[in-house]
Design a protein around this motif. Sequence first.
Motif, mmCIF file in Angstrom:
data_model
loop_
_atom_site.group_PDB
_atom_site.id
_atom_site.type_symbol
_atom_site.label_atom_id
_atom_site.label_comp_id
_atom_site.label_asym_id
_atom_site.label_seq_id
_atom_site.Cartn_x
_atom_site.Cartn_y
_atom_site.Cartn_z
ATOM 1 N N ILE B 70 0.826 -1.215 0.000
ATOM 2 C CA ILE B 70 0.000 0.000 0.000
ATOM 3 C C ILE B 70 0.857 1.261 0.000
ATOM 4 N N VAL B 71 2.047 1.190 0.604
ATOM 5 C CA VAL B 71 2.916 2.372 0.586
ATOM 6 C C VAL B 71 3.659 2.478 -0.748
ATOM 7 N N SER B 72 4.237 1.355 -1.211
ATOM 8 C CA SER B 72 5.135 1.472 -2.364
ATOM 9 C C SER B 72 4.385 1.669 -3.689
ATOM 10 N N VAL B 73 3.291 0.954 -3.902
ATOM 11 C CA VAL B 73 2.641 1.025 -5.220
ATOM 12 C C VAL B 73 2.137 2.437 -5.559
ATOM 13 N N PRO B 74 1.366 3.113 -4.668
ATOM 14 C CA PRO B 74 0.926 4.464 -5.039
ATOM 15 C C PRO B 74 2.093 5.424 -5.272
ATOM 16 N N MET B 75 3.166 5.287 -4.454
ATOM 17 C CA MET B 75 4.329 6.154 -4.651
ATOM 18 C C MET B 75 4.936 5.926 -6.031
ATOM 19 N N GLU B 76 5.064 4.652 -6.402
ATOM 20 C CA GLU B 76 5.680 4.333 -7.682
ATOM 21 C C GLU B 76 4.833 4.835 -8.845
ATOM 22 N N VAL B 77 3.510 4.674 -8.717
ATOM 23 C CA VAL B 77 2.624 5.122 -9.786
ATOM 24 C C VAL B 77 2.685 6.645 -9.904
ATOM 25 N N TYR B 161 13.877 1.063 -7.588
ATOM 26 C CA TYR B 161 14.055 0.007 -8.577
ATOM 27 C C TYR B 161 12.887 -0.077 -9.555
ATOM 28 N N THR B 162 11.657 0.104 -9.101
ATOM 29 C CA THR B 162 10.523 -0.165 -9.995
ATOM 30 C C THR B 162 9.930 1.066 -10.662
ATOM 31 N N THR B 163 10.213 2.270 -10.122
ATOM 32 C CA THR B 163 9.649 3.455 -10.760
ATOM 33 C C THR B 163 10.049 3.575 -12.241
ATOM 34 N N PRO B 164 11.293 3.268 -12.630
ATOM 35 C CA PRO B 164 11.622 3.350 -14.060
ATOM 36 C C PRO B 164 10.715 2.481 -14.942
ATOM 37 N N ASP B 218 3.299 -7.529 -8.155
ATOM 38 C CA ASP B 218 4.744 -7.599 -7.932
ATOM 39 C C ASP B 218 5.091 -7.320 -6.472
ATOM 40 N N ALA B 219 4.456 -6.286 -5.904
ATOM 41 C CA ALA B 219 4.792 -5.916 -4.530
ATOM 42 C C ALA B 219 4.393 -7.045 -3.573
ATOM 43 N N MET B 220 3.269 -7.710 -3.861
ATOM 44 C CA MET B 220 2.841 -8.794 -2.981
ATOM 45 C C MET B 220 3.735 -10.018 -3.136
ATOM 46 N N LYS B 221 4.477 -10.067 -4.251
ATOM 47 C CA LYS B 221 5.385 -11.192 -4.467
ATOM 48 C C LYS B 221 6.825 -10.843 -4.100
ATOM 49 N N ALA B 222 7.032 -9.717 -3.402
ATOM 50 C CA ALA B 222 8.389 -9.247 -3.117
ATOM 51 C C ALA B 222 9.228 -10.348 -2.484
ATOM 52 N N PHE B 223 10.370 -10.612 -3.060
ATOM 53 C CA PHE B 223 11.247 -11.641 -2.502
ATOM 54 C C PHE B 223 12.717 -11.252 -2.552
ATOM 55 N N ASP B 224 13.239 -11.009 -3.763
ATOM 56 C CA ASP B 224 14.682 -10.840 -3.954
ATOM 57 C C ASP B 224 15.265 -9.722 -3.090
ATOM 58 N N LEU B 225 14.648 -8.520 -3.177
ATOM 59 C CA LEU B 225 15.186 -7.370 -2.448
ATOM 60 C C LEU B 225 15.213 -7.646 -0.957
#
Lengths: 289, 289
Positions: B70-77, B161-164, B218-225
């Motif tokens: 909820i924090v990262s997705v709106p910021m990225e969009v 990482y994902t904003t681009p 993608d955010a709900m599947k966060a793993f690598d980072l």
Amino acid sequence: MNHNRNSRVYLIKAIGLWFAIVIITIIVISPSVWLFLTSLKHPMEIFRWPPTIFPQQLSFEGYKSIFHGYDSRRGSYVPIMGNLYNSLVVGLISSIFSLIIGSMAAYVFARGKIPYGKSIFLTIMVLRTIPLIALAVPLYKLIGYFGLINTLTGLTITHLVITFPIVMFVMYNYFSLFPSEIEDAAQIDGCGPFGIFLKIIVPISAPSLASSLILAFVFSYNEFLFALTLLSDNNRMTLPVGLASTISTHGINWDLLSSAGTIAVIPCVFIALYVQRYLLKGLWSGAIK
Amino acid sequence: MYYLMAAPAIILIAIIFLYPVFYTIWCGFCKYSLLSAINTAKWIGLKNFSALLSDATFLQVIWNTIVYTIVSVPMEVFLGLICSLLLDRSFRGRGFVRALWLLPFMFTPVVVAYQWRWLFNDQSGLINYLLMNLGIISEKLAWLSDIKLAMVSVIVTDIWYTTPFVTLLFLGGLQSLPIEPLESAEVDGASGWQKFWYITLPLLRPVMLVIVLLKTMDAMKAFDLIYIMTYGGPGLKTEMIMTYAYKVGFITFKIGQSSAISVFSLLLMLVASGVIFLLFREKSTITYY
């Protein structure tokens, strides 16, 4: 007077625009530049406080250990180059395999040559969103059944999960916009479906095929979870797991890691530069309107 | 013949997608551990799920994942939209700036995670240095091992990482918009802001829906980072559904429970996409032209 005011507003806007552009550019590139600069510093300089921005004394210790495959200061093997090679091989084989199978199927589905082609395509796109961990356990068992755990062959098979949907996505979108007159003409000349595909479609679609291959390759090159679960032998690891395991075995050697990270990112930079233009053009073609 | 061309793809989908998915769903209802003496799956109905829901750790993990998303997705969009609008203007050197801004989207996530782990380093990290020089903090902070700051750190990294990629998607969308409505608005004397708010933004709605859906998944599947930067720590503060499922499945080898977590995450993603669709439908009563 009015003209003067307009030009001042224009100037302020232009300065604002450039200010924003410069700030964003700095934020975007500085993490990578910082890693690169770190890779050129002497191990003693890396942990200095306050940190030096530019290396005071150039040092290629990290790169040397990587190219020699041996870290003489710590007396340990550094399999990074081998890992890079593994990544390239796994990525290439799995994306070429996906390209052959995927492009044929994408052509058949997109052209409505068999019933339910579109539904099958959409199903693949939905399956693609399933978290990899949900597939990891059964695939681990499947790979284990054939005795391929801790082998690159096994990993290449699991990477089809990543490369196949990408090829499918790119090629399906491409073929659904492809004019059909050429094929009709070839059909009259007595070509079979496979002949048409091989002799006419493939040569014309070469740029799209190449782009889908490159994209698929990058996603395989970057993949971490499957490689983490399947590979345990240092020499067989791909680059992402190789990097991760450098850490756990001898603490974090930032000189080594920053050099390895820089090497790992170089192929990504070139590919991103090549692919972004293609993506910009083709991304939403036919999707809106 | 067409069936023959599609057959390899369909067989491949069955092996690498359908079989694993059904196997995982089935395992979710079984007691199955690779470490216990009983090395086969045993049907236990919904017990895995009821155990998960009464497990405080799992609830914490779900909460973390929701906060992260909820924090990262709106910021990225939001940031991606701004960047794409800037890149959509014409200015000298646009091609170069665009290439730089979009670069990180193909970077290996593991390398990105290390880049940022190094920036956030508590001994000689660049972020501590900059913030101390600007007078924002007075002493070095241990970003990744601090209970309050760890989540902030991984979210910042994810945004970088994902904003681009979001920018790329928006830019592609902007360039495929029809030009006529904007032209007629110009004739009617609309200001730049009005054009954006009443024409560009509504036209971008379908693009934005796809982007929000993709990024939420993608955010709900966060793993690598997470795996590289904090490994879920400190404590459980940044543990996500996927890292938790990985640990349960591949560290403690409780296949049944890990599968149940996967199934649960699939349900959660389904609910999330439903909510997103509803959010976007509500506002679509506004007429565009």
